[in-house]
Structures are given as C-alpha cells and as structure tokens.
Write a protein that holds these residues in place. Structure first.
Motif, short mmCIF file in Angstrom:
data_model
loop_
_atom_site.label_atom_id
_atom_site.label_comp_id
_atom_site.label_asym_id
_atom_site.label_seq_id
_atom_site.Cartn_x
_atom_site.Cartn_y
_atom_site.Cartn_z
N HIS A 122 57.75 29.28 -46.21
CA HIS A 122 56.80 30.47 -45.52
C HIS A 122 55.48 29.75 -45.04
O HIS A 122 54.83 28.67 -45.79
N THR A 123 55.04 30.15 -43.92
CA THR A 123 53.65 29.60 -43.65
C THR A 123 52.69 30.18 -44.31
O THR A 123 53.01 31.08 -44.96
N LEU A 124 51.39 29.43 -44.49
CA LEU A 124 50.52 30.21 -45.10
C LEU A 124 49.88 31.51 -44.54
O LEU A 124 49.52 32.18 -45.11
N ARG A 125 49.98 31.71 -43.18
CA ARG A 125 49.45 33.04 -42.75
C ARG A 125 50.83 33.99 -43.13
O ARG A 125 50.20 35.18 -43.36
N GLN A 126 51.97 33.75 -43.11
CA GLN A 126 52.99 34.56 -43.89
C GLN A 126 52.56 34.94 -45.19
O GLN A 126 52.55 36.23 -45.56
N ALA A 127 52.17 34.00 -45.78
CA ALA A 127 51.89 34.15 -47.34
C ALA A 127 50.80 34.96 -47.51
O ALA A 127 50.85 35.82 -48.40
N ALA A 128 49.81 34.71 -46.76
CA ALA A 128 48.42 35.36 -46.84
C ALA A 128 48.77 36.93 -46.42
O ALA A 128 48.00 38.10 -46.98
N ARG A 129 49.35 37.26 -45.42
CA ARG A 129 49.91 38.81 -45.03
C ARG A 129 50.44 39.46 -46.19
O ARG A 129 50.30 40.51 -46.61
N LEU A 130 51.45 38.83 -46.83
CA LEU A 130 52.00 39.17 -47.97
C LEU A 130 51.16 39.55 -49.30
O LEU A 130 51.21 40.73 -49.88
N MET A 131 50.41 38.73 -49.32
CA MET A 131 49.49 38.79 -50.51
C MET A 131 48.36 39.79 -50.33
O MET A 131 48.12 40.49 -51.23
N ALA B 155 49.03 42.20 -48.22
CA ALA B 155 49.71 43.78 -48.42
C ALA B 155 49.68 44.23 -49.83
O ALA B 155 49.65 45.44 -49.88
N ARG B 156 49.99 43.16 -50.78
CA ARG B 156 50.20 43.62 -51.97
C ARG B 156 49.02 43.56 -52.98
O ARG B 156 49.10 43.80 -54.02
N ARG B 157 47.89 42.95 -52.23
CA ARG B 157 46.86 42.95 -52.86
C ARG B 157 46.73 42.35 -54.19
O ARG B 157 46.29 42.63 -55.10
N VAL B 158 47.43 40.85 -54.01
CA VAL B 158 47.39 40.09 -54.99
C VAL B 158 46.78 38.95 -54.59
O VAL B 158 46.73 38.39 -53.43
N GLY B 159 46.26 38.03 -55.49
CA GLY B 159 45.58 36.72 -55.25
C GLY B 159 46.77 35.65 -55.48
O GLY B 159 46.10 34.37 -55.30
N ALA B 160 47.88 35.65 -55.52
CA ALA B 160 48.61 34.53 -55.76
C ALA B 160 50.17 34.99 -55.66
O ALA B 160 50.56 36.07 -55.74
N ALA B 161 50.89 34.04 -55.17
CA ALA B 161 52.19 34.42 -54.92
C ALA B 161 53.01 33.12 -55.61
O ALA B 161 52.73 31.98 -55.75
N LEU C 129 51.21 29.43 -55.39
CA LEU C 129 50.22 29.30 -54.09
C LEU C 129 49.19 30.54 -54.39
O LEU C 129 49.70 31.94 -54.37
N THR C 130 47.86 30.14 -54.33
CA THR C 130 46.86 31.25 -54.59
C THR C 130 46.10 31.32 -53.27
O THR C 130 46.24 30.58 -52.37
N GLU C 131 45.20 32.24 -53.54
CA GLU C 131 44.25 32.63 -52.23
C GLU C 131 43.17 31.27 -51.76
O GLU C 131 42.96 31.04 -51.03
N ARG C 132 43.17 30.81 -52.99
CA ARG C 132 41.87 29.45 -52.77
C ARG C 132 42.74 28.45 -52.21
O ARG C 132 42.24 27.79 -51.19
N ASP C 133 44.17 28.21 -52.40
CA ASP C 133 45.00 27.39 -51.90
C ASP C 133 44.89 27.35 -50.14
O ASP C 133 44.74 26.64 -49.46
N ILE C 134 45.02 28.84 -49.86
CA ILE C 134 45.22 29.07 -48.43
C ILE C 134 43.73 28.75 -47.76
O ILE C 134 43.56 28.33 -46.88
N LEU C 135 42.71 29.39 -48.69
CA LEU C 135 41.34 29.32 -48.05
C LEU C 135 40.72 27.61 -48.06
O LEU C 135 40.30 27.28 -46.94
N ASN C 136 41.23 26.77 -48.81
CA ASN C 136 41.01 25.30 -48.61
C ASN C 136 41.74 24.78 -47.54
O ASN C 136 40.99 23.96 -46.93
N SER C 137 42.85 25.29 -47.36
CA SER C 137 43.80 24.66 -46.13
C SER C 137 43.06 25.12 -44.57
O SER C 137 42.74 24.11 -43.86
#
Length: 133
Positions: free
Chosen positions: A18-27, A29-35, A48-56
């Motif tokens: 999954h790309t980070l954008r796909q993961a961010a969209r899913l997170m 939509a589900r209102r969660v901070g981690a997958a 994978l957490t929202e912080r991991d995406i933010l850092n990238s």
C-alpha cells in the motif's frame, strides 16, 4: 480495567505494498491513527502510524510512491487482551509510542491507543476527585 475493555476491535489492516497515500486515506476514513501491516512473506505483523506518514512527507518523500513496508515498524511490542491498562500505559511510556497491537493466539484482535486508555481512566479519575473532595 483490562486492554480488552479499552481496545478497538475493528483493526485496519493493510499490505506492505500500500502506498502511504492509500494508507492515509484508509486511516482517515476509519478515524484511526495506526494500521496493522500484515507481511507474511517477510516481517509478519508490523504497524504504520500517522507519525510515520508525517515523517515521510516531512522528509520530502512522495506519499504516492512510498510504500508501507518502507515505513512500517516491525520491532513491535504487542499487548495481550488480559493486560491491565496500567501495563499497556507502562509499555507505551517506556517504548515512546502511542499504539499497541493486541494479539490473541498470534492474531491481531485489536489496537489500544493512549486515547483509549485516557477515555477509560478519565471517568475513574473524576469520580475519585469527587469522593476525595
């Protein structure tokens, strides 16, 4: 109170490609901070957490080409449903993270976050303050 009482039993799982954008969209939509990232061929269960995406994104990487496997934490501390919230909070505090994957028989059955723990503790703390006052 136990982790099973506080955890979210609806677990967002994604694959390592999954790309980070796909993961961010899913997170989002589900209102969660981690997958939970399931990679049976390589690392097993990671997070994978929202912080991991933010850092990238903050490092200038493209969320459309970066994949979950590159940013997944694989050295994960897992919780059991029977842990107390004190045990979960201690693990989070000592490890410096905000989410624990909850495993039962080696399968993810939930995620517990700092927010979940605070939500459970807050009513108890208010009651104690009223009784003490």
């Amino acid at each position: 109170m136990l982790v099973r009482d506080a955890m979210s039993s609806v677990v967002l799982t994604i694959g390592p490609t999954h790309t980070l954008r796909q993961a961010a969209r899913l997170m989002s939509a589900r209102r969660v901070g981690a997958a939970v990232v399931l990679d049976p061929d390589h690392c097993g269960i990671g997070i994978l957490t929202e912080r991991d995406i933010l850092n990238s994104v903050g490092a200038g990487q493209s969320p459309d080409t970066e994949t979950a496997c590159t940013h997944t934490t694989n050295d994960v501390v897992f919780a059991a449903p029977s842990w107390t919230l004190d045990e979960a909070a201690a693990a989070m505090s000592s490890g410096g993270f905000r989410h624990l994957i909850v495993l039962n028989d080696h399968e993810p059955v939930g995620i517990v976050s700092v927010r979940d723990i605070i939500r459970c503790w807050a009513p108890d703390r208010r009651e104690a303050a009223v009784l003490a006052g």
